[in-house]
Enzyme design. Sequence first.
Site, PDB file in Angstrom:
ATOM      1  NE  ARG A  64      -4.178  -1.844   0.293  1.00  0.00           N
ATOM      2  CZ  ARG A  64      -4.308  -3.033   0.132  1.00  0.00           C
ATOM      3  NH1 ARG A  64      -3.078  -3.667  -0.580  1.00  0.00           N
ATOM      4  NH2 ARG A  64      -5.133  -4.005   0.189  1.00  0.00           N
ATOM      5  CB  SER A 104      -8.879  -1.802   3.962  1.00  0.00           C
ATOM      6  OG  SER A 104      -9.009  -2.978   3.440  1.00  0.00           O
ATOM      7  CD  GLU A 120      -5.669   0.851   2.265  1.00  0.00           C
ATOM      8  OE1 GLU A 120      -6.523   0.823   1.477  1.00  0.00           O
ATOM      9  OE2 GLU A 120      -5.535  -0.218   2.734  1.00  0.00           O
TER      10      GLU A 120
HETATM   11  N1  EPU Z   1     -10.960 -10.971  10.167  1.00  0.00           N
HETATM   12  C1  EPU Z   1     -11.852 -10.762  11.518  1.00  0.00           C
HETATM   13  N2  EPU Z   1     -12.835  -9.871  11.289  1.00  0.00           N
HETATM   14  C2  EPU Z   1     -13.344  -9.300  10.322  1.00  0.00           C
HETATM   15  C3  EPU Z   1     -12.700  -9.521   9.110  1.00  0.00           C
HETATM   16  C4  EPU Z   1     -11.744 -10.238   9.083  1.00  0.00           C
HETATM   17  O1  EPU Z   1     -11.390 -11.342  12.366  1.00  0.00           O
HETATM   18  O2  EPU Z   1     -14.326  -8.411  10.409  1.00  0.00           O
HETATM   19  C5  EPU Z   1      -9.826 -11.800  10.070  1.00  0.00           C
HETATM   20  C6  EPU Z   1     -10.186 -13.021   9.340  1.00  0.00           C
HETATM   21  O3  EPU Z   1      -9.717 -14.142  10.002  1.00  0.00           O
HETATM   22  C7  EPU Z   1      -9.555 -13.221   8.092  1.00  0.00           C
HETATM   23  C8  EPU Z   1      -8.531 -11.975   8.280  1.00  0.00           C
HETATM   24  O4  EPU Z   1      -8.934 -11.187   9.281  1.00  0.00           O
HETATM   25  O5  EPU Z   1      -9.004 -14.387   7.673  1.00  0.00           O
HETATM   26  C9  EPU Z   1      -8.045 -11.216   6.964  1.00  0.00           C
HETATM   27  O6  EPU Z   1      -9.123 -10.623   6.441  1.00  0.00           O
HETATM   28  P1  EPU Z   1      -9.525 -10.686   4.808  1.00  0.00           P
HETATM   29  O7  EPU Z   1      -8.829 -11.785   4.227  1.00  0.00           O
HETATM   30  O8  EPU Z   1     -10.735 -10.005   4.516  1.00  0.00           O
HETATM   31  O9  EPU Z   1      -8.492  -9.536   4.360  1.00  0.00           O
HETATM   32  P2  EPU Z   1      -7.890  -8.107   5.218  1.00  0.00           P
HETATM   33  O10 EPU Z   1      -6.495  -8.336   5.454  1.00  0.00           O
HETATM   34  O11 EPU Z   1      -8.913  -7.692   6.135  1.00  0.00           O
HETATM   35  C10 EPU Z   1      -7.064  -7.207   2.898  1.00  0.00           C
HETATM   36  C11 EPU Z   1      -6.873  -5.872   2.342  1.00  0.00           C
HETATM   37  C12 EPU Z   1      -8.412  -5.904   1.252  1.00  0.00           C
HETATM   38  C13 EPU Z   1      -8.333  -7.064   0.301  1.00  0.00           C
HETATM   39  C14 EPU Z   1      -8.386  -8.313   1.218  1.00  0.00           C
HETATM   40  C15 EPU Z   1      -8.330  -9.361   0.353  1.00  0.00           C
HETATM   41  C16 EPU Z   1      -5.645  -4.278   3.521  1.00  0.00           C
HETATM   42  C17 EPU Z   1      -5.641  -3.311   4.247  1.00  0.00           C
HETATM   43  N3  EPU Z   1      -6.675  -4.908   3.074  1.00  0.00           N
HETATM   44  O12 EPU Z   1      -7.823  -7.140   3.748  1.00  0.00           O
HETATM   45  O13 EPU Z   1      -8.292  -4.543   0.464  1.00  0.00           O
HETATM   46  O14 EPU Z   1      -9.646  -6.791  -0.488  1.00  0.00           O
HETATM   47  O15 EPU Z   1      -7.106  -8.236   1.916  1.00  0.00           O
HETATM   48  O16 EPU Z   1      -7.152  -9.359  -0.308  1.00  0.00           O
HETATM   49  O17 EPU Z   1      -4.596  -4.913   3.039  1.00  0.00           O
HETATM   50  C18 EPU Z   1      -8.699  -2.240   0.524  1.00  0.00           C
HETATM   51  O18 EPU Z   1      -7.404  -2.014   0.603  1.00  0.00           O
HETATM   52  O19 EPU Z   1      -9.627  -1.222   0.292  1.00  0.00           O
HETATM   53  C19 EPU Z   1      -9.145  -3.674   0.714  1.00  0.00           C
HETATM   54  C20 EPU Z   1     -10.591  -3.895   0.929  1.00  0.00           C
END
Ligand code: EPU
Length: 344
Positions: free
Chosen positions: A168, A241, A336
């Site tokens: 990012r 995010s 972000e």
């Molecule tokens: N989780 C929770 N609670 C929640 C949501 C998620 O505990 O409410 C835990 C779950 O265990 C999950 C982990 O957090 O396995 C990670 O969640 P997720 O796979 O949804 O990914 P993220 O790390 O929360 C990142 C990006 C997203 C992108 C997704 C999928 C960042 C800041 N965000 O989210 O990007 O779509 O991975 O690759 O890196 C964005 O940047 O706007 C964005 C949506």
Amino acid sequence: MSPQPEIRENVELEALNTLHVPARARFYVEVRSAGELAQSLGWAATEGLNVLILGGGSNLVFAGDFMGLVVRLAIRGRRWEHIDGHNATLVLGAGENWHEAVLYAARAGYRGIENLALIPGTAGAAPVQNIGAYGVELCDCLESVTALDRTTGELVVLENEQCRFAYRDSVFKQTPDRYVITEIRLGLSRSRPLMLGYRDLQEYLGDTQESSLDPLDVAEAVMAIRRRKLPDPDKVPNAGSFFKNPVVDGATFESLKARFPDIVAYPQEQGVKLAAAWLIDQCGWKGFRNERVGVHNRQALVLINHSCGSGSDILTLAERIRGSVTARFGVSLEMEPGIVGGPG
Ligand code: EPU
């Protein structure tokens, strides 16, 4: 002499940011070419005005009005270059809609950006925060970027390494007043492997064989997963995010893991990346809402403007979330989206 782009005064920006917070631009212009961009920046310099470059408005929070010139990049255009066997370069004007470009490439059978389907915003904004999702980052296939260098007034081409990409992050974020991206070039291929390793994708695809999938299938899978988990900014105003996933050193991670055995984490080359969504969720924020703003009920990383919230309502909520994550885990979350406008 080419006609000057029309500069308007006192323009409402609510519809031009995906959080739909109200804010006004003292001056506003839409530019359709690098020439119009240069003219507009020249005018702002003569008038002594600050400039805000706006793409899809999906990664910023207006803390108040913007008292300078808002330049909306509407440089369009899609074309293929260097088509060579299985490989080709897709060139996109900065104002092209990112998701439409993903579908365009996938329908043509070219692989590389299909995991980045449904990310809101424009092609020109994509390198700024090095968009990433489902195991792929833009920097994996970005060849180069054409940008107007505001220090010299010249158009320059920055190769991938010169963009200093990180999670990012990029040179465009590190030196925010220097470059305005006008065009991006993506190296795509009909034969590179599909990237199906991200857990959500694996779960969605089950035991479907990679050989039976094309890039459009992967884009459609990503779209289905995103629609299940993330709110559609056209219906529920949000900026994706709201925090980056924080990276901590190994020792900090070990002590967190000892106290919180379920902590969600991904080892990196240096340190360990924590799932900010998990940290926020554990603090009880998921689904929280007050009269105006709140936290999405399926993804704790996404803040929502439920009903006429302002940028400061969103930022106040973000500070409360940051405060509780620091108090509980000793981990500092970084926002972000950028904060623009307002006093100071
Ligand atoms: N989780 C929770 N609670 C929640 C949501 C998620 O505990 O409410 C835990 C779950 O265990 C999950 C982990 O957090 O396995 C990670 O969640 P997720 O796979 O949804 O990914 P993220 O790390 O929360 C990142 C990006 C997203 C992108 C997704 C999928 C960042 C800041 N965000 O989210 O990007 O779509 O991975 O690759 O890196 C964005 O940047 O706007 C964005 C949506």
